[in-house]
Design a protein around this motif. Structure first.
Motif, PDB file in Angstrom:
ATOM      1  N   ALA A   3       0.851  -1.196   0.000  1.00 45.83           N
ATOM      2  CA  ALA A   3       0.000   0.000   0.000  1.00 45.83           C
ATOM      3  C   ALA A   3       0.881   1.237   0.000  1.00 45.83           C
ATOM      4  N   ALA A   4       0.888   1.964  -1.096  1.00 49.55           N
ATOM      5  CA  ALA A   4       1.721   3.162  -1.170  1.00 49.55           C
ATOM      6  C   ALA A   4       1.365   4.138  -0.056  1.00 49.55           C
ATOM      7  N   SER A   5       0.075   4.358   0.161  1.00 42.83           N
ATOM      8  CA  SER A   5      -0.358   5.318   1.172  1.00 42.83           C
ATOM      9  C   SER A   5      -0.056   4.841   2.582  1.00 42.83           C
ATOM     10  N   GLY A   6      -0.131   3.523   2.777  1.00 46.37           N
ATOM     11  CA  GLY A   6       0.040   2.972   4.117  1.00 46.37           C
ATOM     12  C   GLY A   6      -1.214   3.075   4.972  1.00 46.37           C
ATOM     13  N   ARG A   7      -2.341   3.360   4.345  1.00 43.93           N
ATOM     14  CA  ARG A   7      -3.568   3.513   5.136  1.00 43.93           C
ATOM     15  C   ARG A   7      -4.762   2.770   4.538  1.00 43.93           C
ATOM     16  N   THR A   8      -4.528   1.874   3.590  1.00 41.72           N
ATOM     17  CA  THR A   8      -5.611   1.151   2.933  1.00 41.72           C
ATOM     18  C   THR A   8      -6.294   0.179   3.893  1.00 41.72           C
ATOM     19  N   PRO A   9      -7.591   0.365   4.179  1.00 37.80           N
ATOM     20  CA  PRO A   9      -8.277  -0.516   5.132  1.00 37.80           C
ATOM     21  C   PRO A   9      -8.217  -1.994   4.758  1.00 37.80           C
ATOM     22  N   TYR A  10      -8.352  -2.308   3.478  1.00 40.45           N
ATOM     23  CA  TYR A  10      -8.284  -3.701   3.013  1.00 40.45           C
ATOM     24  C   TYR A  10      -6.985  -4.354   3.466  1.00 40.45           C
ATOM     25  N   VAL A  11      -5.890  -3.624   3.362  1.00 36.44           N
ATOM     26  CA  VAL A  11      -4.576  -4.162   3.714  1.00 36.44           C
ATOM     27  C   VAL A  11      -4.391  -4.192   5.231  1.00 36.44           C
ATOM     28  N   ILE A  12      -4.797  -3.151   5.909  1.00 31.04           N
ATOM     29  CA  ILE A  12      -4.666  -3.110   7.376  1.00 31.04           C
ATOM     30  C   ILE A  12      -5.439  -4.261   7.999  1.00 31.04           C
ATOM     31  N   GLY A  13      -6.664  -4.461   7.559  1.00 33.09           N
ATOM     32  CA  GLY A  13      -7.482  -5.539   8.104  1.00 33.09           C
ATOM     33  C   GLY A  13      -6.890  -6.907   7.845  1.00 33.09           C
ATOM     34  N   GLY A  14      -6.398  -7.115   6.626  1.00 30.22           N
ATOM     35  CA  GLY A  14      -5.800  -8.406   6.289  1.00 30.22           C
ATOM     36  C   GLY A  14      -4.586  -8.713   7.138  1.00 30.22           C
ATOM     37  N   LEU A  15      -3.711  -7.725   7.313  1.00 31.69           N
ATOM     38  CA  LEU A  15      -2.511  -7.921   8.129  1.00 31.69           C
ATOM     39  C   LEU A  15      -2.862  -8.153   9.593  1.00 31.69           C
ATOM     40  N   THR A  16      -3.831  -7.418  10.077  1.00 32.20           N
ATOM     41  CA  THR A  16      -4.230  -7.557  11.481  1.00 32.20           C
ATOM     42  C   THR A  16      -4.750  -8.953  11.771  1.00 32.20           C
ATOM     43  N   GLU A  17      -5.645  -9.437  10.928  1.00 30.56           N
ATOM     44  CA  GLU A  17      -6.222 -10.766  11.136  1.00 30.56           C
ATOM     45  C   GLU A  17      -5.194 -11.865  10.897  1.00 30.56           C
ATOM     46  N   ALA A  18      -4.316 -11.661   9.931  1.00 31.79           N
ATOM     47  CA  ALA A  18      -3.265 -12.656   9.673  1.00 31.79           C
ATOM     48  C   ALA A  18      -2.332 -12.765  10.873  1.00 31.79           C
ATOM     49  N   GLY A  19      -1.996 -11.639  11.468  1.00 28.78           N
ATOM     50  CA  GLY A  19      -1.150 -11.655  12.656  1.00 28.78           C
ATOM     51  C   GLY A  19      -1.797 -12.411  13.797  1.00 28.78           C
ATOM     52  N   LYS A  20      -3.088 -12.207  13.984  1.00 26.57           N
ATOM     53  CA  LYS A  20      -3.827 -12.918  15.039  1.00 26.57           C
ATOM     54  C   LYS A  20      -3.809 -14.427  14.800  1.00 26.57           C
ATOM     55  N   ALA A  21      -3.807 -14.816  13.516  1.00 25.82           N
ATOM     56  CA  ALA A  21      -3.833 -16.242  13.155  1.00 25.82           C
ATOM     57  C   ALA A  21      -2.449 -16.868  13.150  1.00 25.82           C
ATOM     58  N   GLY A  22      -1.419 -16.086  13.461  1.00 25.81           N
ATOM     59  CA  GLY A  22      -0.069 -16.628  13.571  1.00 25.81           C
ATOM     60  C   GLY A  22       0.770 -16.567  12.320  1.00 25.81           C
ATOM     61  N   LEU A  23       0.261 -15.931  11.245  1.00 23.17           N
ATOM     62  CA  LEU A  23       1.062 -15.802  10.040  1.00 23.17           C
ATOM     63  C   LEU A  23       2.155 -14.756  10.253  1.00 23.17           C
ATOM     64  N   LEU A  24       3.247 -14.889   9.519  1.00 23.73           N
ATOM     65  CA  LEU A  24       4.240 -13.824   9.457  1.00 23.73           C
ATOM     66  C   LEU A  24       3.665 -12.706   8.613  1.00 23.73           C
ATOM     67  N   THR A  25       3.813 -11.460   9.061  1.00 27.59           N
ATOM     68  CA  THR A  25       3.270 -10.340   8.299  1.00 27.59           C
ATOM     69  C   THR A  25       4.341  -9.304   7.987  1.00 27.59           C
TER      70      THR A  25
END
Length: 267
Positions: free
Chosen positions: A134-156
């Motif tokens: 995400a060039a802007s660093g504020r895209t909700p689609y990306v923030i949400g995906g990373l947040t949930e992936a982190g909770k699930a134990g994936l490397l982010t």
């Protein structure tokens, strides 16, 4: 204001000659590699984490919207032919689905929960890595995906073009490449997109080298899907083994790959 949204250093673009426009764009583009260079320690830290996970059966996923999503799809789609890996080892997911590769899907990037929903089709595991782009660093689609992936134990990880962003905060291993204002104000398909492409090249290529998909400096596992690539493969065998073109072609036909031919002769 975000750096990527700040006003261009150039003005009255419509009054420029074509030569002035092209030279100015080129002048701005020359600043991108130095910005990427400053981020090499961050890229290194991310790659060092990805490799052992992929050696343990993990996969690499990219998520993004718009230009960022398309760049992820491009990098992922080029890994199978370049390195001979399965098509689902490196996966690019774009907000709005594959139709968004060619045509913008309205509001797709604003859905915080959709990226993780999109990931479910691949049954993600803790061995997998998710990189948000995400060039802007504020895209909700990306923030949400990373947040949930982190909770699930994936490397982010992430690739962003603004410092101190929400996307970077959601990633364990952020890569921040701050390229400054765009030539055309806010057009992040330009310098920001170039920076992201360079970083993705570095990530996927270094990972594949560490996974043993390269021998010397050759793509020994590449898929030979056209005449150009068959000729490239023959040339690699000639260079590596010192055989004639006819012998190289025969070895390639017999063993089916550059690696197979080289390893068979060198046993």
């Amino acid at each position: 204001m975000l750096t990527t949204e700040s006003s261009s250093s150039y003005n009255n673009l419509e009054q420029m000659s074509v030569q002035e426009i092209l030279s100015s764009i080129n002048q701005e583009d020359q600043t991108v590699p130095s910005a990427v260079q400053k981020s090499i320690p961050q890229i290194e830290a991310l790659v060092e984490q990805i490799v052992p996970r992929m050696k343990n059966g993990g996969r690499l996923f990219y998520i993004g919207a718009g230009t960022s999503g398309r760049l992820g799809v491009v990098d992922a789609s080029e890994c199978p032919p370049t390195f001979g890996v399965p098509f689902d080892l490196v996966v690019g997911i774009i907000a709005g689905g594959d139709v968004a590769i060619r045509k913008a899907v309205e509001n797709a990037e604003d859905d915080w929960s959709q990226a993780w929903i999109d990931m479910q089709a691949y049954n993600p595991t803790p061995n997998d890595t998710l990189i948000g782009i995400a060039a802007s660093g504020r895209t909700p689609y990306v923030i949400g995906g990373l947040t949930e992936a982190g909770k699930a134990g994936l490397l982010t990880g992430c690739v962003v073009c603004n410092a101190g962003s929400s996307v970077a905060a959601a990633a364990q291993f952020p890569v921040e490449v701050v390229v400054g204002p765009e030539f055309l104000t806010g057009s992040t398909r330009m310098k920001s997109g170039t920076a992201q492409k360079l970083v993705l090249n570095m990530i996927s290529t270094s990972v594949m080298i560490r996974l043993g998909k390269v021998k010397g400096n050759k793509m020994v596992d590449m898929q030979m899907t056209n005449e150009k690539l068959v000729n490239r493969a023959i040339h690699m065998i000639i260079e590596e083994l010192g055989v004639s073109p006819d012998e190289a072609e025969s070895l390639l036909e017999e063993y089916g790959s550059v690696r197979g031919a080289i390893e068979a002769v060198k046993k």
